[in-house]
Design a protein around this motif. Structure first.
Motif, PDB file in Angstrom:
ATOM      1  N   MET A 182      22.393  38.164  39.813  1.00  0.00           N
ATOM      2  CA  MET A 182      23.264  37.580  40.827  1.00  0.00           C
ATOM      3  C   MET A 182      23.994  36.355  40.291  1.00  0.00           C
ATOM      4  SD  MET A 182      24.220  38.646  43.712  1.00  0.00           S
ATOM      5  CE  MET A 182      23.036  39.935  43.815  1.00  0.00           C
ATOM      6  N   LEU A 183      23.352  35.572  39.440  1.00  0.00           N
ATOM      7  CA  LEU A 183      24.002  34.410  38.834  1.00  0.00           C
ATOM      8  C   LEU A 183      25.175  34.848  37.958  1.00  0.00           C
ATOM      9  CD1 LEU A 183      23.886  31.333  38.528  1.00  0.00           C
ATOM     10  CD2 LEU A 183      22.364  31.676  36.583  1.00  0.00           C
ATOM     11  N   VAL A 184      24.964  35.884  37.167  1.00  0.00           N
ATOM     12  CA  VAL A 184      26.053  36.405  36.337  1.00  0.00           C
ATOM     13  C   VAL A 184      27.140  37.022  37.214  1.00  0.00           C
ATOM     14  CG1 VAL A 184      26.608  38.146  34.591  1.00  0.00           C
ATOM     15  CG2 VAL A 184      24.577  36.735  34.335  1.00  0.00           C
ATOM     16  N   ALA A 185      26.744  37.722  38.269  1.00  0.00           N
ATOM     17  CA  ALA A 185      27.726  38.331  39.176  1.00  0.00           C
ATOM     18  C   ALA A 185      28.582  37.271  39.858  1.00  0.00           C
ATOM     19  CB  ALA A 185      27.016  39.194  40.221  1.00  0.00           C
ATOM     20  N   CYS A 186      27.982  36.141  40.208  1.00  0.00           N
ATOM     21  CA  CYS A 186      28.767  35.061  40.823  1.00  0.00           C
ATOM     22  C   CYS A 186      29.856  34.581  39.876  1.00  0.00           C
ATOM     23  CB  CYS A 186      27.861  33.890  41.199  1.00  0.00           C
ATOM     24  SG  CYS A 186      26.959  34.139  42.712  1.00  0.00           S
TER      25      CYS A 186
ATOM     26  N   TRP B  42      35.919  36.357  48.637  1.00  0.00           N
ATOM     27  CA  TRP B  42      34.832  36.766  49.533  1.00  0.00           C
ATOM     28  C   TRP B  42      33.650  37.361  48.774  1.00  0.00           C
ATOM     29  CZ3 TRP B  42      34.152  34.830  54.007  1.00  0.00           C
ATOM     30  CH2 TRP B  42      35.240  34.338  54.704  1.00  0.00           C
ATOM     31  N   ALA B  43      33.927  38.072  47.704  1.00  0.00           N
ATOM     32  CA  ALA B  43      32.828  38.621  46.908  1.00  0.00           C
ATOM     33  C   ALA B  43      32.030  37.493  46.262  1.00  0.00           C
ATOM     34  CB  ALA B  43      33.372  39.573  45.853  1.00  0.00           C
ATOM     35  N   HIS B  44      32.715  36.446  45.832  1.00  0.00           N
ATOM     36  CA  HIS B  44      32.033  35.298  45.237  1.00  0.00           C
ATOM     37  C   HIS B  44      31.161  34.596  46.286  1.00  0.00           C
ATOM     38  CE1 HIS B  44      31.425  31.986  42.449  1.00  0.00           C
ATOM     39  NE2 HIS B  44      31.786  31.122  43.385  1.00  0.00           N
ATOM     40  N   ILE B  45      31.650  34.490  47.500  1.00  0.00           N
ATOM     41  CA  ILE B  45      30.867  33.858  48.569  1.00  0.00           C
ATOM     42  C   ILE B  45      29.631  34.702  48.895  1.00  0.00           C
ATOM     43  CG2 ILE B  45      30.878  33.278  51.028  1.00  0.00           C
ATOM     44  CD1 ILE B  45      33.753  32.359  50.663  1.00  0.00           C
ATOM     45  N   VAL B  46      29.807  36.005  49.003  1.00  0.00           N
ATOM     46  CA  VAL B  46      28.682  36.888  49.343  1.00  0.00           C
ATOM     47  C   VAL B  46      27.623  36.850  48.237  1.00  0.00           C
ATOM     48  CG1 VAL B  46      28.019  39.307  49.677  1.00  0.00           C
ATOM     49  CG2 VAL B  46      30.003  38.368  50.875  1.00  0.00           C
TER      50      VAL B  46
ATOM     51  N   VAL C  43      19.518  33.143  48.493  1.00  0.00           N
ATOM     52  CA  VAL C  43      18.368  33.835  49.075  1.00  0.00           C
ATOM     53  C   VAL C  43      17.402  34.296  47.976  1.00  0.00           C
ATOM     54  CG1 VAL C  43      17.682  35.920  50.343  1.00  0.00           C
ATOM     55  CG2 VAL C  43      19.594  34.529  51.160  1.00  0.00           C
ATOM     56  N   LEU C  44      17.936  34.885  46.917  1.00  0.00           N
ATOM     57  CA  LEU C  44      17.070  35.360  45.833  1.00  0.00           C
ATOM     58  C   LEU C  44      16.375  34.210  45.113  1.00  0.00           C
ATOM     59  CD1 LEU C  44      19.271  38.226  44.374  1.00  0.00           C
ATOM     60  CD2 LEU C  44      17.105  38.450  45.595  1.00  0.00           C
ATOM     61  N   THR C  45      17.058  33.077  44.978  1.00  0.00           N
ATOM     62  CA  THR C  45      16.425  31.915  44.353  1.00  0.00           C
ATOM     63  C   THR C  45      15.302  31.386  45.240  1.00  0.00           C
ATOM     64  OG1 THR C  45      18.496  31.359  43.263  1.00  0.00           O
ATOM     65  CG2 THR C  45      16.848  29.628  43.396  1.00  0.00           C
ATOM     66  N   ALA C  46      15.508  31.388  46.544  1.00  0.00           N
ATOM     67  CA  ALA C  46      14.446  30.960  47.464  1.00  0.00           C
ATOM     68  C   ALA C  46      13.236  31.889  47.355  1.00  0.00           C
ATOM     69  CB  ALA C  46      14.977  30.926  48.893  1.00  0.00           C
TER      70      ALA C  46
ATOM     71  N   GLY D  81      29.361  24.459  46.685  1.00  0.00           N
ATOM     72  CA  GLY D  81      29.885  25.750  47.132  1.00  0.00           C
ATOM     73  C   GLY D  81      30.171  25.736  48.623  1.00  0.00           C
ATOM     74  N   GLY D  82      29.282  25.115  49.385  1.00  0.00           N
ATOM     75  CA  GLY D  82      29.539  24.973  50.823  1.00  0.00           C
ATOM     76  C   GLY D  82      30.754  24.099  51.098  1.00  0.00           C
ATOM     77  N   MET D  83      30.932  23.067  50.298  1.00  0.00           N
ATOM     78  CA  MET D  83      32.115  22.207  50.456  1.00  0.00           C
ATOM     79  C   MET D  83      33.398  22.977  50.120  1.00  0.00           C
ATOM     80  SD  MET D  83      30.405  18.734  48.864  1.00  0.00           S
ATOM     81  CE  MET D  83      31.900  18.019  48.320  1.00  0.00           C
ATOM     82  N   ARG D  84      33.345  23.811  49.088  1.00  0.00           N
ATOM     83  CA  ARG D  84      34.506  24.636  48.745  1.00  0.00           C
ATOM     84  C   ARG D  84      34.794  25.640  49.849  1.00  0.00           C
ATOM     85  NH1 ARG D  84      38.285  24.793  46.976  1.00  0.00           N
ATOM     86  NH2 ARG D  84      38.383  26.767  45.929  1.00  0.00           N
ATOM     87  N   TRP D  85      33.743  26.208  50.425  1.00  0.00           N
ATOM     88  CA  TRP D  85      33.898  27.177  51.500  1.00  0.00           C
ATOM     89  C   TRP D  85      34.515  26.510  52.729  1.00  0.00           C
ATOM     90  CZ3 TRP D  85      29.269  30.117  54.109  1.00  0.00           C
ATOM     91  CH2 TRP D  85      29.755  31.185  54.842  1.00  0.00           C
ATOM     92  N   ALA D  86      34.175  25.239  52.919  1.00  0.00           N
ATOM     93  CA  ALA D  86      34.728  24.501  54.053  1.00  0.00           C
ATOM     94  C   ALA D  86      36.196  24.139  53.849  1.00  0.00           C
ATOM     95  CB  ALA D  86      33.913  23.241  54.295  1.00  0.00           C
ATOM     96  N   GLY D  87      36.711  24.312  52.630  1.00  0.00           N
ATOM     97  CA  GLY D  87      38.130  24.094  52.409  1.00  0.00           C
ATOM     98  C   GLY D  87      38.488  22.888  51.561  1.00  0.00           C
TER      99      GLY D  87
END
Length: 159
Positions: A30-34, A42-46, A53-56, A101-107
């Protein structure tokens, strides 16, 4: 083969999977996929959310080791300071990657968040993490057959 036997077989097959295939390697994939999906917003966000989730899950399966790493004792404090500080930086990079990443998602603009720099820092920290834990990872990749799995396998052959 009846539904009951096939369901039992599939559940035991999942339980027989090596732990590294269910908790370790998905984080790396998933890290490489990101990184590969950065151009697709949207694929990057998903994949980023899936990585969180996987890291948790990855950390949850090692909660005893994580607690020992954080707590430690006086006898090993001097000998393990490098390892602890390395893992703390690794954890900080993962946390910062999530926040930015959340800050980027927020705009917020990319220049204000530093998401790319923190993500690169995480990839750089992942390489020594894989190197240090290579023996444990190899051991976790081995398949361990259980008695129940052999019994289910025997049922499958008879059908």
């Amino acid at each position: 083969m009846s539904k009951e036997i096939s369901l039992t077989y599939s559940m035991n097959w999942i339980r027989r999977l090596p732990p590294a295939l269910t908790t370790d390697l998905p984080v790396l994939v998933m890290l490489v996929a990101c990184f590969m999906l950065v151009p697709l917003y949207w694929a990057h966000i998903v994949t980023g959310v899936a990585l969180i989730v996987l890291t948790a899950i990855h950390l949850w399966t090692r909660r005893g080791k994580v607690a020992r790493l954080l707590r430690g004792d006086r006898r090993t404090a001097l000998r393990r300071w490098r390892r602890r500080s390395g893992y703390m930086l690794f954890f900080l990079a993962a946390l910062l990657m999530t926040v930015t990443g959340g800050m980027r998602w927020a705009g917020m603009p990319p220049d204000d968040t530093g998401h790319a720099a923190v993500s690169t820092m995480l990839i750089v920290a992942a390489v020594p993490h894989l190197w240090v834990s290579r023996r444990a990872l190899r051991a976790r990749l081995r398949v361990r057959r259980t008695g129940g799995a052999r019994t289910v396998h025997r049922h499958r052959i008879r059908s």
